[in-house]
Design a protein around this motif. Structure first.
Motif, PDB file in Angstrom:
ATOM      1  N   LEU A  35       0.829  -1.200   0.000  1.00 25.23           N
ATOM      2  CA  LEU A  35       0.000   0.000   0.000  1.00 25.23           C
ATOM      3  C   LEU A  35       0.871   1.260   0.000  1.00 25.23           C
ATOM      4  O   LEU A  35       2.046   1.205   0.337  1.00 25.23           O
ATOM      5  CB  LEU A  35      -0.906   0.029   1.237  1.00 25.23           C
ATOM      6  N   ALA A  36       0.247   2.370  -0.327  1.00 24.58           N
ATOM      7  CA  ALA A  36       0.905   3.666  -0.193  1.00 24.58           C
ATOM      8  C   ALA A  36       1.136   3.928   1.298  1.00 24.58           C
ATOM      9  O   ALA A  36       0.425   3.375   2.145  1.00 24.58           O
ATOM     10  CB  ALA A  36       0.020   4.758  -0.799  1.00 24.58           C
ATOM     11  N   PRO A  37       2.116   4.755   1.634  1.00 24.83           N
ATOM     12  CA  PRO A  37       2.410   4.982   3.056  1.00 24.83           C
ATOM     13  C   PRO A  37       1.201   5.389   3.896  1.00 24.83           C
ATOM     14  O   PRO A  37       0.963   4.804   4.964  1.00 24.83           O
ATOM     15  CB  PRO A  37       3.467   6.097   3.016  1.00 24.83           C
ATOM     16  N   ALA A  38       0.434   6.355   3.440  1.00 24.35           N
ATOM     17  CA  ALA A  38      -0.735   6.806   4.216  1.00 24.35           C
ATOM     18  C   ALA A  38      -1.764   5.684   4.360  1.00 24.35           C
ATOM     19  O   ALA A  38      -2.386   5.530   5.416  1.00 24.35           O
ATOM     20  CB  ALA A  38      -1.372   8.024   3.568  1.00 24.35           C
TER      21      ALA A  38
ATOM     22  N   GLN B 278       8.426   2.267  -1.940  1.00 23.98           N
ATOM     23  CA  GLN B 278       7.614   2.755  -3.052  1.00 23.98           C
ATOM     24  C   GLN B 278       8.328   2.457  -4.375  1.00 23.98           C
ATOM     25  O   GLN B 278       9.459   2.875  -4.587  1.00 23.98           O
ATOM     26  CB  GLN B 278       7.355   4.250  -2.923  1.00 23.98           C
ATOM     27  N   GLY B 279       7.666   1.695  -5.235  1.00 21.05           N
ATOM     28  CA  GLY B 279       8.213   1.350  -6.542  1.00 21.05           C
ATOM     29  C   GLY B 279       9.300   0.291  -6.510  1.00 21.05           C
ATOM     30  O   GLY B 279       9.886  -0.041  -7.538  1.00 21.05           O
ATOM     31  N   GLU B 280       9.595  -0.253  -5.354  1.00 15.99           N
ATOM     32  CA  GLU B 280      10.676  -1.240  -5.214  1.00 15.99           C
ATOM     33  C   GLU B 280      10.147  -2.657  -5.394  1.00 15.99           C
ATOM     34  O   GLU B 280       9.080  -2.990  -4.902  1.00 15.99           O
ATOM     35  CB  GLU B 280      11.316  -1.104  -3.834  1.00 15.99           C
ATOM     36  N   THR B 281      10.890  -3.484  -6.132  1.00 19.49           N
ATOM     37  CA  THR B 281      10.492  -4.885  -6.306  1.00 19.49           C
ATOM     38  C   THR B 281      11.628  -5.860  -5.996  1.00 19.49           C
ATOM     39  O   THR B 281      11.401  -7.066  -6.012  1.00 19.49           O
ATOM     40  CB  THR B 281      10.007  -5.142  -7.752  1.00 19.49           C
TER      41      THR B 281
END
Length: 178
Positions: free
Chosen positions: A47-50, A103-106
Motif C-alpha cells: 500500500l501507499a504509506p498513508a 515505493q516502486g521497489e520490487t
C-alpha cells in the motif's frame, strides 16, 4: 490524494487481515506470538504509506471501541493496559515507514531491508510500553536483557521467517496486480 473505492477497499482488506492475524495467536507470556506483523508488513509493502498507516490505525480504533479483534479476542479501552498494546501503534508507524522505503521497489533484498527497519520500529515503540505496563503491575523485568527475553528474543525466528516470505512474495503480488 482522494479516497477512491479501490483505496478504501485495500485499506479495509488489510485492516481485516491484521485482525485475522491477531486471531492466529500463541500465548507465551506478556506478549503472544501472532501473525499480525505479517499482515502489517504486507500492508507496508503493498500500500501507499498513508494507506498502510490508516489500515493499522483503523484496526487499532476498532479494537479500542470494543470489537474483540486484538490478540486473545480482546478489545475495548482496557486493552491500552495490556503489556502488548504498545506494539500496535508501532505497527502503524512501521507500516508507514516500510511503505515509504519501498515505493516502486520490487527487489526482494531491498524489500527485506525495509521490513527489518519496520520490525525495529515495532520493537522501539512496543518494548518501552511493555516495560512501562509491566512496571505499573510490579512485574517489570530486572534488566534490559530480561526485557528482551520477554518482548524480543522469542519472536526473532518467526519474525525473520515472516519478513523473508513477505519480501519474496511481494514482487509476485505486485506483478499480478498490474
Amino acid at each position: 490524494m482522494t479516497l477512491t473505492t479501490s483505496r478504501l477497499t485495500r485499506i479495509a482488506l488489510f485492516t481485516a487481515l491484521i485482525a485475522v492475524g491477531a486471531f492466529i495467536s500463541v500465548p507465551i507470556g506478556a506478549v503472544p506470538i501472532t501473525f499480525q506483523n505479517f499482515f502489517v508488513i504486507m500492508a507496508g509493502l503493498l500500500l501507499a504509506p498513508a494507506d498502510a498507516f490508516l489500515s493499522v490505525l483503523i484496526y487499532m480504533l476498532l479494537g479500542l471501541i470494543g470489537l474483540p479483534i486484538f490478540a486473545g479476542f480482546r478489545g475495548g479501552l482496557q486493552s491500552v493496559f495490556s503489556p502488548s498494546f504498545g506494539f500496535i501503534p508501532g505497527f502503524a508507524v512501521g507500516a508507514y515507514v516500510i511503505a515509504k522505503l519501498t515505493q516502486g521497489e520490487t527487489r526482494p533484498i531491498r524489500l527485506f531491508l525495509a521490513t527489518v527497519v519496520g520490525e525495529l520500529i515495532f520493537y522501539a515503540v512496543g518494548l518501552p510500553y511493555l516495560y512501562y505496563i509491566l512496571q505499573s503491575m510490579s512485574k517489570a523485568p530486572e534488566s534490559f536483557y530480561a526485557l528482551l527475553a520477554i518482548g524480543v528474543i522469542p519472536f526473532i525466528p518467526g519474525d525473520l521467517f515472516k519478513m523473508v516470505i513477505c519480501s519474496v512474495i511481494t514482487p509476485k503480488i505486485k506483478k499480478a496486480i498490474k
